[in-house]
Design a protein around this motif. Sequence first.
Motif, PDB file in Angstrom:
ATOM      1  N   GLN A  68       7.371  19.250 -15.946  1.00 41.74           N
ATOM      2  CA  GLN A  68       6.420  18.232 -15.505  1.00 41.74           C
ATOM      3  C   GLN A  68       7.507  16.971 -15.936  1.00 41.74           C
ATOM      4  OE1 GLN A  68       3.304  18.290 -18.554  1.00 41.74           O
ATOM      5  NE2 GLN A  68       2.304  19.790 -17.149  1.00 41.74           N
ATOM      6  N   GLY A  69       8.648  16.910 -15.277  1.00 42.27           N
ATOM      7  CA  GLY A  69       9.652  15.917 -15.124  1.00 42.27           C
ATOM      8  C   GLY A  69      10.502  15.763 -16.259  1.00 42.27           C
ATOM      9  N   ARG A  70      10.629  16.699 -17.249  1.00 40.19           N
ATOM     10  CA  ARG A  70      11.507  16.543 -18.458  1.00 40.19           C
ATOM     11  C   ARG A  70      12.161  18.065 -18.434  1.00 40.19           C
ATOM     12  NH1 ARG A  70      10.139  16.676 -24.858  1.00 40.19           N
ATOM     13  NH2 ARG A  70      11.939  16.314 -25.325  1.00 40.19           N
ATOM     14  N   LEU A  71      13.425  17.853 -18.867  1.00 32.85           N
ATOM     15  CA  LEU A  71      14.350  19.169 -19.202  1.00 32.85           C
ATOM     16  C   LEU A  71      13.916  19.718 -20.456  1.00 32.85           C
ATOM     17  CD1 LEU A  71      17.984  18.135 -18.113  1.00 32.85           C
ATOM     18  CD2 LEU A  71      16.057  19.055 -16.819  1.00 32.85           C
ATOM     19  N   VAL A  72      13.444  20.906 -20.300  1.00 37.39           N
ATOM     20  CA  VAL A  72      12.745  21.451 -21.802  1.00 37.39           C
ATOM     21  C   VAL A  72      13.602  22.665 -22.040  1.00 37.39           C
ATOM     22  CG1 VAL A  72      10.639  20.368 -21.607  1.00 37.39           C
ATOM     23  CG2 VAL A  72      10.890  22.648 -20.467  1.00 37.39           C
ATOM     24  N   GLY A  73      14.700  23.059 -21.227  1.00 33.09           N
ATOM     25  CA  GLY A  73      15.430  24.322 -21.651  1.00 33.09           C
ATOM     26  C   GLY A  73      16.300  24.869 -20.596  1.00 33.09           C
ATOM     27  N   ASP A  74      16.839  26.190 -20.813  1.00 36.89           N
ATOM     28  CA  ASP A  74      17.836  26.490 -19.537  1.00 36.89           C
ATOM     29  C   ASP A  74      17.379  28.034 -19.374  1.00 36.89           C
ATOM     30  OD1 ASP A  74      19.368  28.268 -21.684  1.00 36.89           O
ATOM     31  OD2 ASP A  74      19.819  26.424 -22.502  1.00 36.89           O
TER      32      ASP A  74
END
Length: 148
Positions: A68-74
């Motif tokens: 949803q537009g945000r980096l949250v992990g890899d």
Amino acid sequence: MLKLNRKIDDDIELIPYYRNDDESFPWYQDTDVCKQVDNIDHVYDIDTLHAMYDFLSSHGNCYYIKYQGRLVGDVSLRDNAELAIVVCKEYQNRHIGRRCILNMIELAREKGMTKVRANIYSFNTQSQRMFKSVGFVRTDDEWFEYRI
């Protein structure tokens, strides 16, 4: 030819790794996340973060998870068919991980791999449940495998 960005659905896109300490370093400042991932009781320093990403991005495919537009992990798929994933704590339990792992299975298929595997610590039942939910089977105490 492999795609660069990998669109999973309307909420999730995988972005090829680039150094972005402002976003990624805080994920590895959570002791619970570091325990889940590396079975350590301390957080990463910046050198450890860089070493990890340098290794993953030079030994396979490493992506940031954009939710949803945000980096949250890899998430990464190594050349030896090993998968690894980290979702920051505030975004866990939203089925982000399972959608990313399913996409990594598709990437493995595109690369001609016949199986993928994941090393999950025995105490990390949350990750074990997620990997099993998409079809992985336990092959050893801390190893899970998916045949493509």
